[in-house]
Every structure is written in C-alpha cells, then in structure tokens.
Design a protein around this motif. Sequence first.
Motif, PDB file in Angstrom:
ATOM      1  N   CYS A  56       0.845  -1.192   0.000  1.00 60.66           N
ATOM      2  CA  CYS A  56       0.000   0.000   0.000  1.00 60.66           C
ATOM      3  C   CYS A  56       0.884   1.247   0.000  1.00 60.66           C
ATOM      4  N   PHE A  93       0.031   4.148   0.916  1.00 57.87           N
ATOM      5  CA  PHE A  93      -0.304   5.053   2.026  1.00 57.87           C
ATOM      6  C   PHE A  93       0.287   4.578   3.350  1.00 57.87           C
ATOM      7  N   CYS A  94       0.115   3.277   3.665  1.00 56.90           N
ATOM      8  CA  CYS A  94       0.542   2.803   4.981  1.00 56.90           C
ATOM      9  C   CYS A  94       1.631   1.738   4.910  1.00 56.90           C
ATOM     10  N   THR A 137      -1.154  -5.887   0.382  1.00 52.59           N
ATOM     11  CA  THR A 137      -2.480  -5.946  -0.230  1.00 52.59           C
ATOM     12  C   THR A 137      -2.807  -7.375  -0.639  1.00 52.59           C
ATOM     13  N   VAL A 195      -6.598  -4.945  -2.240  1.00 48.83           N
ATOM     14  CA  VAL A 195      -7.100  -4.244  -1.058  1.00 48.83           C
ATOM     15  C   VAL A 195      -6.057  -4.338   0.053  1.00 48.83           C
ATOM     16  N   CYS A 196      -5.700  -3.180   0.603  1.00 47.48           N
ATOM     17  CA  CYS A 196      -4.724  -3.146   1.691  1.00 47.48           C
ATOM     18  C   CYS A 196      -5.310  -3.823   2.923  1.00 47.48           C
ATOM     19  N   CYS A 232      -5.164  -0.774   5.977  1.00 44.61           N
ATOM     20  CA  CYS A 232      -6.009   0.433   5.978  1.00 44.61           C
ATOM     21  C   CYS A 232      -7.219   0.322   5.061  1.00 44.61           C
ATOM     22  N   GLU A 291      -7.344   0.577   1.816  1.00 37.90           N
ATOM     23  CA  GLU A 291      -7.225   1.283   0.536  1.00 37.90           C
ATOM     24  C   GLU A 291      -7.314   0.279  -0.614  1.00 37.90           C
ATOM     25  N   ARG A 292      -8.013   0.692  -1.689  1.00 36.56           N
ATOM     26  CA  ARG A 292      -8.180  -0.205  -2.829  1.00 36.56           C
ATOM     27  C   ARG A 292      -7.393   0.297  -4.022  1.00 36.56           C
ATOM     28  N   TYR A 293      -6.863  -0.651  -4.765  1.00 36.11           N
ATOM     29  CA  TYR A 293      -6.119  -0.327  -5.992  1.00 36.11           C
ATOM     30  C   TYR A 293      -6.732  -1.124  -7.137  1.00 36.11           C
TER      31      TYR A 293
END
Length: 79
Positions: free
Chosen positions: A3, A5-6, A10, A35-36, A39, A41-43
């Motif tokens: 991820c 961000f964090c 994933t 998906v992380c 956190c 977050e999705r990619y």
Amino acid sequence: MRCEFCGGETARRKVRKIHWFQRRLYLIDEVEAQVCQECGERYYHATILDAIDEALQLGNLIIKENFQVQVVAFQPVMA
Ligand SMILES: [Zn+2]
C-alpha cells in the motif's frame, strides 16, 4: 503489492466499486481489486477500469437493482 499510504500488504479481492461514468453513478459488483489488509485502501488496474467504462458505454452489464441516492450536506452538531 504494498500500500502506498501505509505500507501494508495488499490482497486480491472482489469488491463493490463506486464508479462514475458520464456523470452517472454506478455500484459495480465483483470488481477485482488489490485491497490493503491494514487500511483498506483499494487499488484497481487501469485495464479493469477501462473495461468497466467500455461495458457501461455498450450497455453490456446486467442491471441488478435501481435505487435513488440523496446528496446531503454534513452539518456536525457542536457539543
Ligand atoms: Zn494501507
């Protein structure tokens, strides 16, 4: 993948994606994403996003349900 961000790991998942196309809002089920685990977050891969747009353009998707959405302003209550 990691991820951005964090730094969490994933995992590949099928998710319900909120998706705008030509000023209309769609919820697309069964979209493959990374998906992380930390956190959330999705990619999405660009080819998947392009395929969704193309399918919407061609009307190639099964409409499972229609519903109305309200856009509201959030006004926090001061304590
Ligand atoms: Zn993350």
